[in-house]
Design an enzyme around this catalytic site. Structure first.
Site, PDB file in Angstrom:
ATOM      1  N   GLU A   1      -7.884  -3.808   4.831  1.00 24.16           N
ATOM      2  CA  GLU A   1      -7.742  -3.672   3.376  1.00 24.16           C
ATOM      3  C   GLU A   1      -6.644  -4.591   2.851  1.00 24.16           C
ATOM      4  O   GLU A   1      -6.736  -5.121   1.754  1.00 24.16           O
ATOM      5  CB  GLU A   1      -7.436  -2.212   3.022  1.00 24.16           C
ATOM      6  CG  GLU A   1      -8.658  -1.322   3.199  1.00 24.16           C
ATOM      7  CD  GLU A   1      -8.325   0.150   3.278  1.00 24.16           C
ATOM      8  OE1 GLU A   1      -7.679   0.565   4.258  1.00 24.16           O
ATOM      9  OE2 GLU A   1      -8.714   0.896   2.374  1.00 24.16           O
TER      10      GLU A   1
ATOM     11  N   ARG B   1      -2.322  -2.200  -3.740  1.00 26.32           N
ATOM     12  CA  ARG B   1      -3.568  -1.438  -3.669  1.00 26.32           C
ATOM     13  C   ARG B   1      -3.398  -0.194  -4.530  1.00 26.32           C
ATOM     14  O   ARG B   1      -2.432   0.550  -4.362  1.00 26.32           O
ATOM     15  CB  ARG B   1      -3.846  -1.027  -2.223  1.00 26.32           C
ATOM     16  CG  ARG B   1      -5.011  -0.084  -2.123  1.00 26.32           C
ATOM     17  CD  ARG B   1      -5.197   0.452  -0.725  1.00 26.32           C
ATOM     18  NE  ARG B   1      -6.263   1.428  -0.723  1.00 26.32           N
ATOM     19  CZ  ARG B   1      -6.180   2.622  -0.152  1.00 26.32           C
ATOM     20  NH1 ARG B   1      -5.098   2.996   0.484  1.00 26.32           N
ATOM     21  NH2 ARG B   1      -7.195   3.454  -0.208  1.00 26.32           N
TER      22      ARG B   1
ATOM     23  N   ARG C   1      -9.933  17.518   4.248  1.00 26.65           N
ATOM     24  CA  ARG C   1     -10.705  17.757   3.011  1.00 26.65           C
ATOM     25  C   ARG C   1     -12.092  18.285   3.362  1.00 26.65           C
ATOM     26  O   ARG C   1     -12.709  17.844   4.328  1.00 26.65           O
ATOM     27  CB  ARG C   1     -10.852  16.442   2.228  1.00 26.65           C
ATOM     28  CG  ARG C   1      -9.565  15.995   1.593  1.00 26.65           C
ATOM     29  CD  ARG C   1      -9.709  14.630   0.938  1.00 26.65           C
ATOM     30  NE  ARG C   1      -8.735  13.701   1.469  1.00 26.65           N
ATOM     31  CZ  ARG C   1      -8.778  12.389   1.313  1.00 26.65           C
ATOM     32  NH1 ARG C   1      -9.771  11.831   0.643  1.00 26.65           N
ATOM     33  NH2 ARG C   1      -7.845  11.624   1.817  1.00 26.65           N
TER      34      ARG C   1
ATOM     35  N   ASN D   1       0.875  -1.168   0.000  1.00 26.88           N
ATOM     36  CA  ASN D   1       0.000   0.000   0.000  1.00 26.88           C
ATOM     37  C   ASN D   1       0.919   1.226   0.000  1.00 26.88           C
ATOM     38  O   ASN D   1       1.507   1.561   1.022  1.00 26.88           O
ATOM     39  CB  ASN D   1      -0.868  -0.050   1.265  1.00 26.88           C
ATOM     40  CG  ASN D   1      -1.973   0.979   1.239  1.00 26.88           C
ATOM     41  OD1 ASN D   1      -2.007   1.851   0.373  1.00 26.88           O
ATOM     42  ND2 ASN D   1      -2.876   0.904   2.197  1.00 26.88           N
TER      43      ASN D   1
ATOM     44  N   HIS E   1     -12.309   3.879  -1.456  1.00 28.75           N
ATOM     45  CA  HIS E   1     -12.387   3.011  -0.269  1.00 28.75           C
ATOM     46  C   HIS E   1     -13.111   1.708  -0.572  1.00 28.75           C
ATOM     47  O   HIS E   1     -13.617   1.042   0.342  1.00 28.75           O
ATOM     48  CB  HIS E   1     -13.156   3.687   0.900  1.00 28.75           C
ATOM     49  CG  HIS E   1     -12.396   4.752   1.612  1.00 28.75           C
ATOM     50  ND1 HIS E   1     -12.995   5.887   2.097  1.00 28.75           N
ATOM     51  CD2 HIS E   1     -11.079   4.861   1.930  1.00 28.75           C
ATOM     52  CE1 HIS E   1     -12.093   6.641   2.693  1.00 28.75           C
ATOM     53  NE2 HIS E   1     -10.915   6.045   2.594  1.00 28.75           N
TER      54      HIS E   1
END
Ligand code: ADP
Length: 402
Positions: A386, A90, A241, A7, A180
């Protein structure tokens, strides 16, 4: 089968070697501050920890260090790198190109690079890391890309189109992609196990709440709506964000205040959200601490966050015309019982009731149901994984293409 999961970020590289026979993580590590100075942490399944502030000049450097550590006499977990059956990367943005995992060829790498404008923080870093990984490991080890966007390819057109002239979709592929996806898929599968009902029979709302946050309506195992859009900026208020705002704020700043598009990008991605509102931090823990001491802007940031989550849960409920379960995951979703309570105590319209002691107990990686018996929908907390999901996709892909 042993799968190395990667990742990568612009200055970081997280890795896990997973033994698929028993789903055990043999080793887990992270190289940070790549190209700045360097920080490495590598921990084996039997708790041997290697930490160092050694210089890490590039992703290639990081891969060399990782490869050496994997077979190291003291901190290694395999004898030979060829014991790795496949490497799963990923990748955040696969857009319309990639509906499922793919073996990484030159053409695939070019497409991932080509999609960089749609994920400028992520895709260029993935390309760098994949190239470094290809240079480090033997060509006989397959390298597979698993995309965060693939899970959302089932979102119907009425939900992924924006109300712009149709040519903007045709010419520039401007549409909602969602992100996601690997996490939403993992927690949906796990929720079905915990609830003990087939995934095919469930209407789930997955709330991945971390520094980046998104909410997804998972109907019968398929994503049909999600809050992030063309890029990971849309939707819920996040750490730095803004989440959804009226797009006219942007033209207002350009026309009246002389902002450039680069400045607006910085503003909305790095200086907004919890950080922008509180003026204190992007980290929920710091903001909660300040709010408890009476800081008004931190209180407002928490109010805005819980309100934003509730509104988006409601829109997902409408997309599915019902809710069987709400899932909380991600750093905030898994650990912040206070925020979960704020969200759930104000979802009376859906008959949601949580059990306070279950909610308070279910933190720090603990999984379980936190709703009370008389709640109309189940609420559960699931620690996302993940890496395991990427490893599962990668091993399945490799098995199917032998
Ligand atoms: P990212 O989106 O970068 O993967 P995370 O999922 O780690 O981020 O989430 C980061 C957020 O989760 C922060 O706001 C932090 O306050 C919160 N968080 C993470 N770990 C914990 C913890 N152990 N206890 C409380 N809050 C946590």
């Amino acid at each position: 089968m042993k799968i190395l999961v990667i990742n990568s970020g612009s200055s970081s590289l997280k890795y896990q070697l997973i033994n698929m026979a028993n789903k055990q993580t043999l080793v887990k590590g992270v190289c940070e501050r790549i190209g700045i100075d360097g920080l490495l942490s590598h921990k084996t399944h039997d708790n041997k920890l290697f930490k160092s502030d050694m210089k890490i000049y590039s992703h290639k450097d990081a891969f060399h260090i990782v490869a050496e550590l994997l077979v190291d006499k003291k901190f290694g977990v395999i004898q030979n790198l060829n014991e790795i059956d496949a490497i799963g990367h990923r990748v955040v943005q696969g857009a319309g190109y990639f509906k499922e995992p793919v073996i990484i060829t030159d053409d695939v790498l070019k497409k991932i690079e080509h999609l960089s404008p749609l994920a400028p923080l992520h895709n260029p870093a993935h390309v760098q890391a994949i190239r470094a990984s290809q240079e480090t490991f033997d060509k006989s080890i397959p390298q597979v890309a698993v995309f965060d966007t693939s899970f959302h390819q089932t979102i119907p057109k009425k939900a992924y189109m924006y109300g712009l002239p149709y040519e903007f979709y045709e010419k520039y592929k401007i549409r909602k992609y969602g992100f996601h996806g690997i996490s939403h898929k993992y927690v949906s599968l796990r929720a079905a196990e915990i609830i003990n009902k087939p995934l095919q029979s469930l209407k789930l709302i997955s709330c991945h709440l971390g520094n980046g946050s998104s909410i997804c309506a998972v109907n019968q195992g398929k994503s049909i709506e999600t809050t992030m859009g063309l890029t990971p900026l849309d939707g819920v208020l996040m750490g730095t964000r803004s989440g959804s705002i009226d797009p006219s704020c942007i033209t207002f700043l350009i026309e009246n205040m002389g902002y450039t598009s680069k400045e607006i990008y910085e503003l909305m991605n790095k200086r907004s959200g919890l950080l922008g509102i509180s003026g204190i931090s992007n980290d929920y823990r710091d903001i909660k601490h300040a709010a408890d001491l009476g800081n008004e802007r931190s209180k407002l940031a928490i109010d805005m966050l819980s309100y934003s989550i509730r509104k988006h849960i409601a829109s997902c409920a409408v997309a599915m015309d019902g809710i069987d379960a709400i899932i909380f995951t991600g750093g905030i979703g898994e650990n912040r019982n206070d925020l979960r309570k704020l969200v759930c105590d104000n979802l009376n319209v859906f008959g949601i009731k949580i059990n306070n002691s279950l909610n308070n107990e279910t933190i720090h990686g603990k999984e379980g149901i936190i709703s009370s018996k008389d709640s109309r929908a189940i609420v559960c907390v699931i620690a996302t994984n993940e890496e395991l999901m990427v490893a599962k996709y990668t091993s399945k892909f490799v098995e199917n293409h032998k």
